[in-house]
Design a protein around this motif. Sequence first.
Motif, PDB file in Angstrom:
ATOM      1  N   TRP A  61       0.852  -1.179   0.000  1.00 55.17           N
ATOM      2  CA  TRP A  61       0.000   0.000   0.000  1.00 55.17           C
ATOM      3  C   TRP A  61       0.894   1.237   0.000  1.00 55.17           C
ATOM      4  O   TRP A  61       2.041   1.183   0.425  1.00 55.17           O
ATOM      5  N   ILE A  92       1.390  -5.004   2.978  1.00 53.62           N
ATOM      6  CA  ILE A  92       0.090  -5.416   3.491  1.00 53.62           C
ATOM      7  C   ILE A  92       0.227  -6.760   4.210  1.00 53.62           C
ATOM      8  O   ILE A  92       0.783  -7.711   3.667  1.00 53.62           O
ATOM      9  N   THR A  99      -6.755 -10.032  -4.727  1.00 55.59           N
ATOM     10  CA  THR A  99      -7.091  -8.619  -4.576  1.00 55.59           C
ATOM     11  C   THR A  99      -6.279  -7.793  -5.569  1.00 55.59           C
ATOM     12  O   THR A  99      -5.366  -8.299  -6.217  1.00 55.59           O
ATOM     13  N   PRO A 151      -4.044  -4.781  -4.898  1.00 54.79           N
ATOM     14  CA  PRO A 151      -3.410  -3.781  -4.041  1.00 54.79           C
ATOM     15  C   PRO A 151      -2.802  -2.671  -4.879  1.00 54.79           C
ATOM     16  O   PRO A 151      -2.818  -2.730  -6.120  1.00 54.79           O
ATOM     17  N   GLN A 167      -4.324   4.300   1.405  1.00 56.79           N
ATOM     18  CA  GLN A 167      -5.430   3.350   1.292  1.00 56.79           C
ATOM     19  C   GLN A 167      -4.895   1.922   1.437  1.00 56.79           C
ATOM     20  O   GLN A 167      -3.878   1.579   0.850  1.00 56.79           O
ATOM     21  N   GLY A 168      -5.589   1.102   2.208  1.00 60.16           N
ATOM     22  CA  GLY A 168      -5.204  -0.298   2.346  1.00 60.16           C
ATOM     23  C   GLY A 168      -4.181  -0.575   3.414  1.00 60.16           C
ATOM     24  O   GLY A 168      -3.611  -1.673   3.456  1.00 60.16           O
ATOM     25  N   TRP A 170      -5.548  -3.860   8.410  1.00 62.39           N
ATOM     26  CA  TRP A 170      -6.068  -5.210   8.173  1.00 62.39           C
ATOM     27  C   TRP A 170      -6.298  -5.885   9.515  1.00 62.39           C
ATOM     28  O   TRP A 170      -5.982  -5.333  10.588  1.00 62.39           O
TER      29      TRP A 170
END
Length: 394
Positions: free
Chosen positions: A213, A223, A237, A239, A383-384, A387
């Motif tokens: 990210w 991540i 996903t 990313p 963003q991201g 988690w």
Amino acid sequence: MSGTSVIVVSYRPGEWLRPCLDSVVDQADQVIVVDNASVGGTAARVAGQVGAQVVTANRNLGFAGGVAAGLGPATGDIVAVLNDDAVAGPDWLTSASERLADPTVGAVTPKVRLSGWYREVLLGDEEWFAPGDSRPLGRRLLRLESDGHDVMASAMGAGLHDLESAGGEQWRWTRPGRPFYVPVGGPSAELRVDGDDPGPGATVRLLNHAGSWLRAHGVAGEIGFGTPDDGRFDEPTEPFGFSGTAPVFRTETLHRIGAFAPRFFAYNEDTDWCLRARLTGLRVVYDPTPGAAVDHRMSATSGGTGSAMVRRLAQRNALLCMARNAPLSVVRPEVVGRLRRLPGDVVARQLAQMLPWALATRVRMSRMWTEDPVEVWSRWAEQGGTWDTSPARS
């Protein structure tokens, strides 16, 4: 061109290089080892033992320059890069190649796990805040041992704050309610937390990354770093980008938009590439296929952030990355501010020397942009970066 080529850059090879090469010689059509001026040509000798093709550099080109040197003789229409301290799963290339059949995908990154096993520790400390400190604190750990070995620096996870030191003493604060993970030789390892047995805990594999990210200051975060590989990162996903540990590309893409920028030498060349790809309309995808996962010893060659040179390169290259790719409204305060704050230090001097190159290449690369830097930055910056950090699932 046809098939798959794997590039492995090796500057300071250890006992990890042979397992790295063994993991790819049977799944790739071509394995290229760039002996990046290793002492005594050790990397070339190990490469010869497995039948890999050798490119010999007469000086250390850095990771980015080494990849560029390996790309020249690559014959595959798929090119992958693998760190010399990483071991690839048997389906790494096949799975990535399938995803690269989508022309909008510029690169594929697999699930990357940290090598070895870790024991989960969850302490029941109460949360408190020191005056002037916004961190949630629990216990001040002074000793953390696994089978009698000090592992204070190598423990990780959401339940620990960074290592601190003063007066010859080192410690880490815990974060209550969150687990942390201690490297162990196996399930029967003896753990001691400040001399006490912390009680039973799951023995797990940990994530190195499930894609990356983008931070607002131009550095990519990994991540899932330090989180158990227990299913929570098992869905494909998109990313922002990848770490340079094990990305896979179409050769055509690398020839069209360029590979890693050699002048970066090492660090943040992967973030720079991902921004360049995003600005040309390409995507990066994360492939969690179990047989494609890569195990990584992490910084076995460079020494990681414990090295002053690594820290300087990372700081300099983050700013160069922004100068080449970020909106100018972001570049100006970050780059100019850094030059004004500490004008005489090594990072600022190198930044000033390389800034004309960064801005000139920005102009050239902008001719291929199909996306606005403002929109790309707005979509991906900050963003991201969060988690699930709960304890390991049974």
